[in-house]
Scaffold this motif. Structure first.
Motif, mmCIF file in Angstrom:
data_model
loop_
_atom_site.group_PDB
_atom_site.id
_atom_site.type_symbol
_atom_site.label_atom_id
_atom_site.label_comp_id
_atom_site.label_asym_id
_atom_site.label_seq_id
_atom_site.Cartn_x
_atom_site.Cartn_y
_atom_site.Cartn_z
ATOM 1 N N SER A 97 82.412 -18.642 25.818
ATOM 2 C CA SER A 97 83.813 -19.012 25.630
ATOM 3 C C SER A 97 84.498 -17.901 24.835
ATOM 4 C CB SER A 97 83.912 -20.343 24.878
ATOM 5 O OG SER A 97 83.247 -20.267 23.627
ATOM 6 N N PRO A 98 85.827 -17.786 24.902
ATOM 7 C CA PRO A 98 86.530 -16.739 24.158
ATOM 8 C C PRO A 98 86.160 -16.742 22.674
ATOM 9 C CG PRO A 98 88.018 -17.784 25.702
ATOM 10 C CD PRO A 98 86.747 -18.587 25.740
ATOM 11 N N GLY A 126 85.417 -18.973 30.295
ATOM 12 C CA GLY A 126 86.613 -18.235 29.880
ATOM 13 C C GLY A 126 86.317 -16.820 29.454
ATOM 14 N N LEU A 127 85.030 -16.438 29.476
ATOM 15 C CA LEU A 127 84.625 -15.080 29.101
ATOM 16 C C LEU A 127 83.537 -14.615 30.060
ATOM 17 C CD1 LEU A 127 84.773 -12.745 26.952
ATOM 18 C CD2 LEU A 127 82.887 -13.904 25.775
#
Length: 234
Positions: A97-98, A126-127
């Motif tokens: 995730s970010p 998200g990443l």
């Protein structure tokens, strides 16, 4: 002689010859399932709710997941417990995730898995995978439920030559002790997907089909056991 040797001296010998990581350990911390495959879930604190749900879903596949905020006892030194999990895990899942990239802890956890040459799977949340973990298997996790991600991870890990045999053995062990018809059906459906079944598994399942009513009276399960047995024995 090797077959009869204890695990600890064998591991020390393997370390000496460089075929096992110095971080490898025979210790069995209490937070792992006794027979289950051991999976470290590397995640940011903001993802703790989703990670806990993923841990619960993975348990259905005989995969014991370590989640730091969930599995560390308040009286234990948290860093020591994380180190114990990292030294005894069978593989690692990076929940990307970010902000993951900027976390020193997450990066170090992944680094241990790389150093121990263990299976690593990245889940895109998200990443995208980066650096050293860019070359490892990755799956898309955005807009998927924890149950869907767990099934995707199971599918990848079951064919992995390092973890797949351990998952297979754990599933067979649970089938032998199944307490409901539904559980027998669920487990045999997972077991028949494995490419790591052997004669010992077959023998154990045949015994269960004779002695456990939740197996031999579960519609279709004895037939599937016999089908698997024929494929393996032939």
């Amino acid at each position: 002689m090797l077959g009869d040797a204890a695990a600890k001296p064998l591991l020390e010998l393997a370390k000496h010859f460089g075929v096992a990581s110095q971080l490898a350990s025979t210790v069995n911390p209490g937070f792992w399932g006794e027979q289950d495959a051991r999976l470290f879930l590397s995640h940011l604190a903001k993802m703790k709710k989703e990670t806990k749900s993923l841990k619960d879903e993975l348990a259905k596949y005989s995969i014991s997941a370590f989640v730091a905020h969930e599995d560390i006892e308040p009286t234990k030194e948290w860093q020591s417990e994380i180190e114990s999990a990292l030294s005894t895990m069978d593989g690692l899942v990076a929940l990307l995730s970010p902000g993951f990239k900027e976390s020193n802890w997450c990066d170090q956890e992944v680094g241990v898995a790389i150093g121990r040459k263990l299976p690593i799977i990245s889940v895109r949340l998200g990443l995208d995978p980066y650096g050293f973990i860019g070359k490892y298997q990755a799956l898309q996790g955005v807009e998927k439920t924890p149950a869907q991600i767990a099934q995707n991870l199971f599918d990848l890990l079951l064919i992995n030559p390092t973890i797949g045999p351990k998952i297979t053995g754990a599933l067979v062990g649970k089938l032998i002790l199944a307490e409901t018809y539904a559980e027998s059906k669920r487990l045999i459906a997972l077991i028949e997907q494995s490419k790591f079944l052997n004669s010992k598994h077959i023998s154990a399942m045949k015994e269960a089909a004779k002695n456990n009513s939740q197996v031999y009276d579960s519609w279709g399960v004895p037939e599937k056991i016999n089908k698997i047995a024929k494929e393996i024995e032939n």
